[in-house]
Enzyme design. Structure first.
Site, short mmCIF file in Angstrom:
data_model
loop_
_atom_site.label_atom_id
_atom_site.label_comp_id
_atom_site.label_asym_id
_atom_site.label_seq_id
_atom_site.Cartn_x
_atom_site.Cartn_y
_atom_site.Cartn_z
N TYR A 16 0.81 -1.22 0.00
CA TYR A 16 0.00 0.00 0.00
C TYR A 16 0.84 1.27 0.00
O TYR A 16 0.63 2.17 0.81
CB TYR A 16 -0.95 0.02 1.22
CG TYR A 16 -1.67 -1.29 1.42
CD1 TYR A 16 -2.73 -1.64 0.59
CD2 TYR A 16 -1.28 -2.17 2.43
CE1 TYR A 16 -3.38 -2.85 0.77
CE2 TYR A 16 -1.94 -3.38 2.61
CZ TYR A 16 -2.98 -3.70 1.77
OH TYR A 16 -3.62 -4.90 1.94
N TYR A 143 -12.46 -7.17 6.04
CA TYR A 143 -11.29 -7.24 5.16
C TYR A 143 -11.02 -8.71 4.85
O TYR A 143 -10.92 -9.53 5.76
CB TYR A 143 -10.05 -6.62 5.82
CG TYR A 143 -8.83 -6.80 4.94
CD1 TYR A 143 -8.63 -6.01 3.82
CD2 TYR A 143 -7.90 -7.81 5.21
CE1 TYR A 143 -7.54 -6.20 2.99
CE2 TYR A 143 -6.80 -8.01 4.38
CZ TYR A 143 -6.63 -7.20 3.28
OH TYR A 143 -5.55 -7.41 2.45
N ASP A 244 -13.87 -16.46 7.71
CA ASP A 244 -12.49 -16.11 7.37
C ASP A 244 -11.71 -15.98 8.69
O ASP A 244 -11.74 -14.94 9.34
CB ASP A 244 -12.48 -14.79 6.58
CG ASP A 244 -11.07 -14.33 6.22
OD1 ASP A 244 -10.10 -14.91 6.75
OD2 ASP A 244 -10.95 -13.38 5.43
N LYS A 273 -2.10 -16.86 7.56
CA LYS A 273 -1.27 -16.08 8.48
C LYS A 273 -0.47 -16.94 9.47
O LYS A 273 0.63 -17.34 9.15
CB LYS A 273 -2.12 -15.01 9.16
CG LYS A 273 -2.52 -13.93 8.14
CD LYS A 273 -2.90 -12.61 8.76
CE LYS A 273 -2.83 -11.51 7.74
NZ LYS A 273 -4.10 -10.91 7.37
#
Ligand SMILES: *Cc1c(COP(=O)(O)O)cnc(C)c1O
Length: 428
Positions: A16, A143, A244, A273
């Site tokens: 980003y 997200y 998620d 992750k």
């Protein structure tokens, strides 16, 4: 010749960031336990676990050993037509750890790809049942990753749907849950979600959400009853539920998986992750026999997905070692201890005029400020304080490795307190 940092600045994208006006980067030469060592020799206490991943800390002897042992036999072979022990052992562990109904595993490369796979599973499930369903429903402020499918289910404003209008599928967004975890539950909180689901349920393939903790979309912790009601409504209308758990999985919220706060089991669960203890990229999607059977009835008679590096043996081997460490169950005490200290050290910051809210759940601590922080200045300030904390927007948050000591944790919380007493730097 350009210096390394100068080359990096001119030629390498970071997450980003702008290529023309990048924020400064710090070069890391070593990571050990809960500490990052920078190229200039300075040592930072890590408050981020490298984005939720390095739960056991860096350079862990058992994780290192798993990788080097695996390296001796093979680093990779294709998964089409071949299989291997590391993948089988990993999937055995995942089947054992997740809800009893979840038993069919797909191994993928990253969290975003796991979300794509889960969404594709849901669409293909409906194909198998002879229906065309392409829409997903979720909450605002979610997200799910940066690929297009994942973006289409992420918060419409944060993930800037406008920028990709016409290219992104249009999904349904209910108002985000605003009852905080541990707050007083009111049944009316569900009305918006329930109405939207009722009006659209015949076209919806699945509800997709982050259980309990909405992470990168705002670090919001919501009431378990939301999740219970969503499960009930999905059952009522026979819609699939995708959880998620990429950020929340493997103990971070105080339960092994965040769905357990609500005592529910999703139809499809994404993990990533922390799966490899932060060693390398790997994700997993696990679903029920019923979903897998329906997918096998679809037009292609199979699930049409197969990444080149599917089930990479090195990644699977280190994931097995990471899950073995978890299964020794020290994480429960570690996360509880972190939660206690975060509460004790961060809650008093509510007295600051610059602080809007302080939230703690499991090994996650969030300080929400009244104004957006100046990321570059605050980052530099934290590095000078000897800590690695990466704030964004109005959020300064901690999710340290589970092995962090009380002293190290207090260094992190003190650094946040110090930042709040230097508003001209923090917000400057
Ligand atoms: C980080 C994250 C993803 C994306 O994972 P990547 O490995 O970055 O692609 C998806 N969902 C959630 C909840 C996440 O926190």
């Amino acid at each position: 010749m350009l210096s390394d940092l100068e080359f990096d600045r001119r030629h390498i994208w970071h997450p980003y960031t702008s290529m023309t006006q990048p924020l400064p980067c710090y070069s890391v030469s070593r990571a050990q336990g809960v500490e990052l060592q920078l190229a200039d020799g300075s040592i930072l206490v890590d408050g981020m676990s490298s984005w939720w991943a390095a739960i056991h800390g860096y350079n862990h002897p058992r994780l290192n050993q798993a990788v080097s042992e695996q390296l001796k036999s093979m680093s990779h072979v294709m998964f089409g037509g071949l299989t291997h022990r590391p993948a089988i052992e990993l999937c055995r562990r995942l089947v054992d750890m997740t809800g009893s109904e979840l038993e069919c595993v797909f191994l993928a490369d990253s969290g975003s790809v796991a979300v794509e796979v889960a969404m594709k599973m849901a669409v293909t499930y409906w194909q198998g049942k002879g229906q065309i369903r392409h829409r997903f429903m979720t909450f605002k402020h979610g997200y799910h990753g940066d690929t297009f499918g994942a973006m289409s289910a992420s918060d419409p404003e944060n993930s800037m749907h406008r920028l990709y209008q016409g290219y992104l599928p249009s999904n349904l967004f209910a108002e985000s849950p605003d009852v905080i975890f541990g707050g007083q539950w009111q049944e009316g909180e569900m009305d918006n979600f329930a109405d939207m689901l009722e009006r659209n349920h015949t076209t919806i393939a699945a509800v997709i959400l982050e259980p309990i903790v909405q992470g990168a979309g705002g670090m919001r912790f919501y009431h378990p009853n939301y999740l219970k009601r969503v499960r009930q409504l999905c059952d009522k209308y026979q819609i699939l539920l995708i959880a998620d758990e990429i950020a929340t999985g493997f103990g971070r919220t105080g339960q092994l998986f965040a769905c357990q706060h609500a005592g529910i089991v999703p139809d499809i669960q994404c993990m990533g992750k922390a799966l490899t203890g932060g060693y390398m990229t790997l994700s997993a999607v696990i679903t029920t026999r019923e979903v897998a059977d329906a997918i096998s009835q679809s037009e292609a008679k199979c699930f049409m997905h197969g990444p080149t590096f599917m089930a990479n043996p090195l990644a699977c081997a280190v994931a097995c070692a990471s899950l073995a460490l978890l299964s020794e169950n020290r994480w429960q005490q570690q996360v509880a201890d972190i939660e206690l200290i975060l509460n004790r050290q961060l809650k008093p910051l509510l007295n600051s005029e610059y602080v809007k809210d302080v939230r703690v759940l499991g090994a996650i601590g969030v300080v929400e400020t009244v104004r957006p922080v100046n990321m570059a200045k605050l980052q530099q300030f934290f590095v000078k304080q000897g800590v690695w904390i990466r704030p964004f927007g109005r959020l300064i948050y901690l999710m340290p490795p589970y092995i962090i000591s009380p002293e190290q944790l207090v260094r992190l919380t003190d650094a946040i307190g110090n930042a709040l007493s230097e508003p001209e730097i923090t917000f400057g």
